[in-house]
Write a protein that holds these residues in place. Structure first.
Motif, PDB file in Angstrom:
ATOM      1  N   HIS A  36       0.832  -1.210   0.000  1.00  0.00           N
ATOM      2  CA  HIS A  36       0.000   0.000   0.000  1.00  0.00           C
ATOM      3  C   HIS A  36       0.863   1.255   0.000  1.00  0.00           C
ATOM      4  O   HIS A  36       0.621   2.198  -0.763  1.00  0.00           O
ATOM      5  N   SER A  37       1.882   1.259   0.841  1.00  0.00           N
ATOM      6  CA  SER A  37       2.790   2.402   0.902  1.00  0.00           C
ATOM      7  C   SER A  37       3.482   2.623  -0.436  1.00  0.00           C
ATOM      8  O   SER A  37       3.581   3.757  -0.926  1.00  0.00           O
ATOM      9  N   ASN A  38       3.952   1.532  -1.043  1.00  0.00           N
ATOM     10  CA  ASN A  38       4.610   1.638  -2.348  1.00  0.00           C
ATOM     11  C   ASN A  38       3.644   2.118  -3.426  1.00  0.00           C
ATOM     12  O   ASN A  38       4.012   2.932  -4.278  1.00  0.00           O
ATOM     13  N   ILE A  39       2.419   1.648  -3.398  1.00  0.00           N
ATOM     14  CA  ILE A  39       1.415   2.070  -4.375  1.00  0.00           C
ATOM     15  C   ILE A  39       1.195   3.583  -4.278  1.00  0.00           C
ATOM     16  O   ILE A  39       1.179   4.289  -5.285  1.00  0.00           O
ATOM     17  N   LEU A  40       1.043   4.086  -3.060  1.00  0.00           N
ATOM     18  CA  LEU A  40       0.855   5.530  -2.877  1.00  0.00           C
ATOM     19  C   LEU A  40       2.078   6.313  -3.350  1.00  0.00           C
ATOM     20  O   LEU A  40       1.945   7.350  -4.013  1.00  0.00           O
ATOM     21  N   LYS A  41       3.260   5.817  -3.021  1.00  0.00           N
ATOM     22  CA  LYS A  41       4.505   6.480  -3.409  1.00  0.00           C
ATOM     23  C   LYS A  41       4.636   6.528  -4.934  1.00  0.00           C
ATOM     24  O   LYS A  41       4.924   7.586  -5.510  1.00  0.00           O
ATOM     25  N   PHE A  42       4.407   5.402  -5.607  1.00  0.00           N
ATOM     26  CA  PHE A  42       4.555   5.346  -7.058  1.00  0.00           C
ATOM     27  C   PHE A  42       3.472   6.176  -7.749  1.00  0.00           C
ATOM     28  O   PHE A  42       3.725   6.820  -8.760  1.00  0.00           O
ATOM     29  N   GLN A  43       2.288   6.186  -7.180  1.00  0.00           N
ATOM     30  CA  GLN A  43       1.204   6.987  -7.754  1.00  0.00           C
ATOM     31  C   GLN A  43       1.530   8.476  -7.639  1.00  0.00           C
ATOM     32  O   GLN A  43       1.369   9.225  -8.598  1.00  0.00           O
ATOM     33  N   GLN A  47       5.262   7.138 -11.260  1.00  0.00           N
ATOM     34  CA  GLN A  47       6.007   5.981 -11.756  1.00  0.00           C
ATOM     35  C   GLN A  47       5.008   4.872 -12.111  1.00  0.00           C
ATOM     36  O   GLN A  47       4.804   3.928 -11.366  1.00  0.00           O
ATOM     37  N   TRP A  48       4.390   5.047 -13.280  1.00  0.00           N
ATOM     38  CA  TRP A  48       3.250   4.218 -13.648  1.00  0.00           C
ATOM     39  C   TRP A  48       3.616   2.751 -13.864  1.00  0.00           C
ATOM     40  O   TRP A  48       2.837   1.853 -13.490  1.00  0.00           O
ATOM     41  N   ASP A  49       4.768   2.469 -14.427  1.00  0.00           N
ATOM     42  CA  ASP A  49       5.183   1.071 -14.612  1.00  0.00           C
ATOM     43  C   ASP A  49       5.392   0.378 -13.263  1.00  0.00           C
ATOM     44  O   ASP A  49       4.966  -0.764 -13.070  1.00  0.00           O
ATOM     45  N   ARG A  50       6.037   1.088 -12.359  1.00  0.00           N
ATOM     46  CA  ARG A  50       6.264   0.509 -11.027  1.00  0.00           C
ATOM     47  C   ARG A  50       4.951   0.382 -10.252  1.00  0.00           C
ATOM     48  O   ARG A  50       4.756  -0.584  -9.504  1.00  0.00           O
ATOM     49  N   LEU A  51       4.053   1.353 -10.440  1.00  0.00           N
ATOM     50  CA  LEU A  51       2.734   1.289  -9.805  1.00  0.00           C
ATOM     51  C   LEU A  51       1.980   0.049 -10.283  1.00  0.00           C
ATOM     52  O   LEU A  51       1.421  -0.707  -9.467  1.00  0.00           O
ATOM     53  N   HIS A  52       1.995  -0.172 -11.590  1.00  0.00           N
ATOM     54  CA  HIS A  52       1.310  -1.337 -12.152  1.00  0.00           C
ATOM     55  C   HIS A  52       1.898  -2.629 -11.588  1.00  0.00           C
ATOM     56  O   HIS A  52       1.155  -3.536 -11.186  1.00  0.00           O
ATOM     57  N   GLN A  53       3.220  -2.725 -11.523  1.00  0.00           N
ATOM     58  CA  GLN A  53       3.860  -3.932 -10.989  1.00  0.00           C
ATOM     59  C   GLN A  53       3.531  -4.132  -9.515  1.00  0.00           C
ATOM     60  O   GLN A  53       3.329  -5.252  -9.057  1.00  0.00           O
ATOM     61  N   GLU A  54       3.453  -3.038  -8.770  1.00  0.00           N
ATOM     62  CA  GLU A  54       3.126  -3.146  -7.342  1.00  0.00           C
ATOM     63  C   GLU A  54       1.683  -3.622  -7.144  1.00  0.00           C
ATOM     64  O   GLU A  54       1.400  -4.407  -6.242  1.00  0.00           O
ATOM     65  N   HIS A  55       0.778  -3.175  -7.999  1.00  0.00           N
ATOM     66  CA  HIS A  55      -0.603  -3.671  -7.953  1.00  0.00           C
ATOM     67  C   HIS A  55      -0.631  -5.180  -8.201  1.00  0.00           C
ATOM     68  O   HIS A  55      -1.343  -5.914  -7.514  1.00  0.00           O
TER      69      HIS A  55
END
Length: 81
Positions: A36-43, A47-55
């Motif tokens: 969750h923390s990483n998703i918020l940070k990437f959003q 950092q859309w590619d990293r956000l997608h991978q974190e999801h």
């Protein structure tokens, strides 16, 4: 099932249930909090590619644990009854 058999079954379940609630569940919750923390940070940083991978990673965490919970713990419970 007799009273004695029921007590025996409950005692056999105490260990796996304790391990699940005291070890597995807190570990999984901590992992999901990191996702969750990483998703918020990437959003926030775009950092859309990293956000997608974190999801994807977060979804896998939930799916694997969900399957493990249902197949492992539930089958263990039924096999002991």
């Amino acid at each position: 099932m007799s009273e004695e058999g029921g007590n025996l079954t409950l005692r056999r379940l105490e260990g796996p249930i304790h391990k699940f609630t005291k070890v597995a569940l807190p570990t999984d919750l901590e992992r999901l909090q990191r996702h969750h923390s990483n998703i918020l940070k990437f959003q926030h940083s775009g950092q859309w590619d990293r956000l997608h991978q974190e999801h994807i990673n977060a979804s896998r965490t939930v799916q694997v644990k969900h399957r493990h919970t249902h197949t492992g713990l539930v089958l263990s419970i039924y096999s002991m009854l």
